[in-house]
Design a protein around this motif. Sequence first.
Motif, PDB file in Angstrom:
ATOM      1  N   ASP A  90       0.793  -1.228   0.000  1.00 55.38           N
ATOM      2  CA  ASP A  90       0.000   0.000   0.000  1.00 55.38           C
ATOM      3  C   ASP A  90       0.826   1.279   0.000  1.00 55.38           C
ATOM      4  O   ASP A  90       0.506   2.227  -0.726  1.00 55.38           O
ATOM      5  CB  ASP A  90      -0.938   0.012   1.216  1.00 55.38           C
ATOM      6  N   VAL A  91       1.855   1.346   0.853  1.00 60.99           N
ATOM      7  CA  VAL A  91       2.621   2.590   0.975  1.00 60.99           C
ATOM      8  C   VAL A  91       3.295   2.945  -0.339  1.00 60.99           C
ATOM      9  O   VAL A  91       3.262   4.090  -0.788  1.00 60.99           O
ATOM     10  CB  VAL A  91       3.655   2.480   2.107  1.00 60.99           C
ATOM     11  N   VAL A  92       3.913   1.947  -0.964  1.00 58.15           N
ATOM     12  CA  VAL A  92       4.591   2.204  -2.231  1.00 58.15           C
ATOM     13  C   VAL A  92       3.577   2.580  -3.309  1.00 58.15           C
ATOM     14  O   VAL A  92       3.842   3.451  -4.145  1.00 58.15           O
ATOM     15  CB  VAL A  92       5.413   0.976  -2.659  1.00 58.15           C
ATOM     16  N   ALA A  93       2.410   1.951  -3.288  1.00 56.53           N
ATOM     17  CA  ALA A  93       1.369   2.303  -4.254  1.00 56.53           C
ATOM     18  C   ALA A  93       0.953   3.763  -4.077  1.00 56.53           C
ATOM     19  O   ALA A  93       0.757   4.494  -5.061  1.00 56.53           O
ATOM     20  CB  ALA A  93       0.159   1.381  -4.081  1.00 56.53           C
ATOM     21  N   GLY A  94       0.836   4.204  -2.827  1.00 62.17           N
ATOM     22  CA  GLY A  94       0.495   5.596  -2.555  1.00 62.17           C
ATOM     23  C   GLY A  94       1.577   6.555  -3.011  1.00 62.17           C
ATOM     24  O   GLY A  94       1.291   7.627  -3.568  1.00 62.17           O
ATOM     25  N   LEU A  95       2.833   6.177  -2.798  1.00 65.07           N
ATOM     26  CA  LEU A  95       3.945   7.026  -3.236  1.00 65.07           C
ATOM     27  C   LEU A  95       4.002   7.109  -4.755  1.00 65.07           C
ATOM     28  O   LEU A  95       4.266   8.174  -5.321  1.00 65.07           O
ATOM     29  CB  LEU A  95       5.254   6.481  -2.677  1.00 65.07           C
TER      30      LEU A  95
END
Length: 238
Positions: free
Chosen positions: A103-108
């Motif tokens: 999720d975090v990388v997708a958001g970034l």
Amino acid sequence: MTAKDITICMVDGVRSKSVIIGVFDTGIAPQHTSFNDNEMLSPPVKWKGRCEFNVTTYCNKKLIGSRNFTQQDKSPWDKIGHGTHTSSTAAENFVGGANFLADVVAGLDAAIDDGVDVISMSFGLVVSPPLYDDYVAAGAYSAMKKGIFVSCSAGNVGLGNGSVINGAPWILTIGASTTDRKISAVPVLDNRAEFEGESAFQPTNFSRKLLPIVKGNACESLNTSDVKSKIVFCDTSG
């Protein structure tokens, strides 16, 4: 391999050439997407193994066989997860839509595509993992390459070794402190050598008396009477 002695046989390779890999481990979760048989050839003709799952469709042209040789449980199903992990490392198939660090990388990635100038992230793990397994560091690196300024929190724990998180060199890591100024300290040795440093405590009535230095191999072995009113350097054994 601590719980079971199970052989998992898989074919590695697509279209032209196949290699059969036998993995001895805790079993396998056959429905895992890593073991799909898309574009796989049929097993080589030399294959003589068998599939001992109670559902025969669990084996396919990728996972061609699985057997249990223990007396405890007759199923080769993986109840621990280790065998599934090692099997997918050895010979997993391509999985569409797979992603790294979620999720975090997708958001970034979305923030980069959206055209932001600054990214602020006030979260992180309790202990910083190595950079290759740090989702914040990996995502921030991609942002930094695009010229985006990335600011992250240093965490809520201190003052201990390794207590700062999000410390990758391409991140501006921000931490709060109970003081808003640098407290300098200059220790002076007996030979008048001076060393500039910082101190967390600087009382106004601090004595200017020079103290002897004692070096000990282990703090636990020092007698308190031998070190009273002295500066002690000793090995804490880690």
